[in-house]
Scaffold this motif. Structure first.
Motif, PDB file in Angstrom:
ATOM      1  N   LYS A 201     -72.466 -27.178  26.760  1.00 57.04           N
ATOM      2  CA  LYS A 201     -72.250 -27.806  25.451  1.00 57.04           C
ATOM      3  C   LYS A 201     -72.386 -26.812  24.306  1.00 57.04           C
ATOM      4  O   LYS A 201     -71.643 -26.880  23.317  1.00 57.04           O
ATOM      5  N   ASN A 202     -73.314 -25.867  24.430  1.00 63.01           N
ATOM      6  CA  ASN A 202     -73.641 -25.001  23.302  1.00 63.01           C
ATOM      7  C   ASN A 202     -73.167 -23.564  23.462  1.00 63.01           C
ATOM      8  O   ASN A 202     -73.232 -22.805  22.484  1.00 63.01           O
ATOM      9  N   VAL A 203     -72.715 -23.195  24.643  1.00 57.52           N
ATOM     10  CA  VAL A 203     -72.328 -21.805  24.866  1.00 57.52           C
ATOM     11  C   VAL A 203     -70.868 -21.675  25.293  1.00 57.52           C
ATOM     12  O   VAL A 203     -70.111 -20.888  24.728  1.00 57.52           O
ATOM     13  N   LYS A 204     -70.439 -22.478  26.271  1.00 53.61           N
ATOM     14  CA  LYS A 204     -69.134 -22.277  26.889  1.00 53.61           C
ATOM     15  C   LYS A 204     -67.992 -23.010  26.183  1.00 53.61           C
ATOM     16  O   LYS A 204     -66.826 -22.695  26.420  1.00 53.61           O
ATOM     17  N   PHE A 205     -68.316 -24.003  25.361  1.00 57.47           N
ATOM     18  CA  PHE A 205     -67.281 -24.801  24.712  1.00 57.47           C
ATOM     19  C   PHE A 205     -67.520 -24.823  23.208  1.00 57.47           C
ATOM     20  O   PHE A 205     -68.637 -25.068  22.744  1.00 57.47           O
ATOM     21  N   ARG A 206     -66.443 -24.561  22.454  1.00 63.67           N
ATOM     22  CA  ARG A 206     -66.506 -24.570  21.001  1.00 63.67           C
ATOM     23  C   ARG A 206     -65.188 -25.114  20.449  1.00 63.67           C
ATOM     24  O   ARG A 206     -64.124 -24.882  21.016  1.00 63.67           O
ATOM     25  N   ASN A 207     -65.264 -25.823  19.349  1.00 61.84           N
ATOM     26  CA  ASN A 207     -64.053 -26.270  18.669  1.00 61.84           C
ATOM     27  C   ASN A 207     -63.576 -25.188  17.701  1.00 61.84           C
ATOM     28  O   ASN A 207     -64.384 -24.423  17.165  1.00 61.84           O
ATOM     29  N   PRO A 208     -62.273 -25.098  17.464  1.00 63.74           N
ATOM     30  CA  PRO A 208     -61.786 -24.153  16.454  1.00 63.74           C
ATOM     31  C   PRO A 208     -62.377 -24.480  15.090  1.00 63.74           C
ATOM     32  O   PRO A 208     -62.595 -25.646  14.743  1.00 63.74           O
ATOM     33  N   LYS A 209     -62.626 -23.446  14.310  1.00 61.12           N
ATOM     34  CA  LYS A 209     -63.253 -23.637  13.003  1.00 61.12           C
ATOM     35  C   LYS A 209     -62.219 -24.108  11.980  1.00 61.12           C
ATOM     36  O   LYS A 209     -61.183 -23.471  11.799  1.00 61.12           O
ATOM     37  N   SER A 210     -62.519 -25.235  11.352  1.00 61.70           N
ATOM     38  CA  SER A 210     -61.666 -25.782  10.300  1.00 61.70           C
ATOM     39  C   SER A 210     -62.445 -26.885   9.599  1.00 61.70           C
ATOM     40  O   SER A 210     -63.526 -27.283  10.046  1.00 61.70           O
ATOM     41  N   TYR A 211     -61.903 -27.379   8.497  1.00 62.96           N
ATOM     42  CA  TYR A 211     -62.627 -28.409   7.749  1.00 62.96           C
ATOM     43  C   TYR A 211     -62.597 -29.759   8.454  1.00 62.96           C
ATOM     44  O   TYR A 211     -63.421 -30.614   8.204  1.00 62.96           O
ATOM     45  N   ASN A 212     -61.643 -29.992   9.354  1.00 64.14           N
ATOM     46  CA  ASN A 212     -61.685 -31.175  10.224  1.00 64.14           C
ATOM     47  C   ASN A 212     -60.929 -30.860  11.516  1.00 64.14           C
ATOM     48  O   ASN A 212     -60.179 -29.883  11.591  1.00 64.14           O
ATOM     49  N   LEU A 213     -61.161 -31.681  12.539  1.00 58.30           N
ATOM     50  CA  LEU A 213     -60.612 -31.382  13.858  1.00 58.30           C
ATOM     51  C   LEU A 213     -59.097 -31.521  13.908  1.00 58.30           C
ATOM     52  O   LEU A 213     -58.418 -30.765  14.604  1.00 58.30           O
TER      53      LEU A 213
END
Length: 350
Positions: A201-213
């Motif tokens: 959850k905290n290391v292997k997966f990240r959402n792209p950075k933006s103001y909303n998904l």
């Protein structure tokens, strides 16, 4: 090739020596422990190992037997939905079914809900590598160069998010649990977060950075077998949406066997369910989306408790018992051989 000619050393020159240096290391004179294997040490090792493995194995088996579990196969009970899902053109048509069951006794403590699949092979080499870890970290990468093919882009060039065969085949049935109390029906509160590994959850997966998904995934499209894009997996909780969705993360950790189960939900211990699930009549309301007929698979819902040794899997305990039994029997065989040879030696010495 030039001939190599060796000349003998002249008088007065030192003759080269090929002997190693006179050191403890090179002369193999370092102190070392050289145990003397007597019959007492050998037999005690076997019997102690056997006793340890047997005691641990018995404890594991007793612990596993204390797990409360109920497993329900809903493949045939939702046969109408199964036939509908055989045709891929019906992907956007909803189909619901209900499965009733009864708990004869209370299930106390933390109760976990799993979905189980049978005859679904996730261990194929091309399936296992069909993913882009860089994409799942939220990086802007060229997935054409990844192992996601053929689930990389559509014909118009739009990239898939997430790409790969693992993500495309994600389990997408929706399962709700209801408690039938006399004339009323109570929905059992289920927790959909906190089910995946912390490192995932905290290391292997990240959402792209933006103001909303939605803007973060602009210019991408859902995988072919998905009913909605990745940024709509959980519209109620932003921290459980996109690539960091717990259901998605758990599915991306592939299984080594064709029959497996994945954690789906946990029963929230509040109000009437503070102590667990009380005995009575229950109903699973299932939104049937995941087809299994084509690969002759089966689908299950499992309600189970856990103990200090894990869930309802006696393999580790049986392995310890078998190992302990083998070590103990080997000790007895060595003892018998030793006694027999000692009698022979005493006979010949007379």
């Amino acid at each position: 090739m030039k001939n190599k000619t060796s000349f003998p050393p002249q008088e007065g020159e030192a003759r080269p020596s090929r002997c190693p240096d006179n050191s403890a290391f090179k002369q193999q004179k370092l102190p070392a422990w050289k145990p003397q294997l007597t019959i007492a040490t050998v037999l005690s090792s076997f019997f102690l190992t056997g006793a340890f493995c047997l005691s641990v194995g018995v404890c594991l088996i007793l612990s596993t037997n204390s797990v409360r579990e109920i497993q329900i196969d809903y493949s045939d009970k939702c046969s109408d939905c199964s036939k509908l899902r055989e045709n891929s053109s019906n992907w956007n048509k909803e189909c619901h079914c209900s499965v009733n069951f009864m708990l004869k006794e209370d299930i106390l403590g933390d109760v976990f809900m799993y979905y189980g699949l049978q005859n679904f092979y996730q261990n194929h080499r091309r399936y296992v590598i069909s993913r882009s870890d860089a994409q799942l970290l939220g990086r802007n990468v060229n997935i054409q160069k990844s192992y996601c093919a053929p689930f990389t882009t559509y014909r118009n060039g739009t990239p898939m998010a997430p790409c790969g065969a693992i993500a495309n085949s994600m389990f997408n049935d929706t399962i709700d649990l209801f408690y039938n109390l006399k004339s009323s029906v109570i929905q059992v509160p289920l927790l959909k977060t906190g089910n995946s590994w912390w490192t995932d959850k905290n290391v292997k997966f990240r959402n792209p950075k933006s103001y909303n998904l939605s803007s973060a995934f602009a210019g991408t499209a859902r995988p072919p077998y998905w009913q909605k894009p990745v940024y709509l997996l959980d519209e109620e909780d932003e921290r459980n949406n996109g690539y960091v969705n717990d259901d998605f993360i758990i599915w991306m950790r592939v299984s080594a066997f064709a029959t497996f189960r994945n954690l789906y939900r946990r029963v929230s211990r509040i109000r009437r369910f503070a102590d667990g699930l009380p005995a009575g009549n229950y109903t699973f309301h299932i939104s049937y989306n995941f087809p299994v007929t084509k690969f002759k698979g089966r689908k299950h819902v499992i309600l189970s408790t856990v103990v200090w040794s894990g869930g309802s899997n006696p393999f580790l305990g049986i392995a310890y018992v078998v190992s302990g039994t083998a070590a103990t029997l080997t000790g007895f065989v060595i003892t018998a051989i030793h006694l027999k040879l000692r009698k022979k030696k005493a006979y010949f010495q007379k």
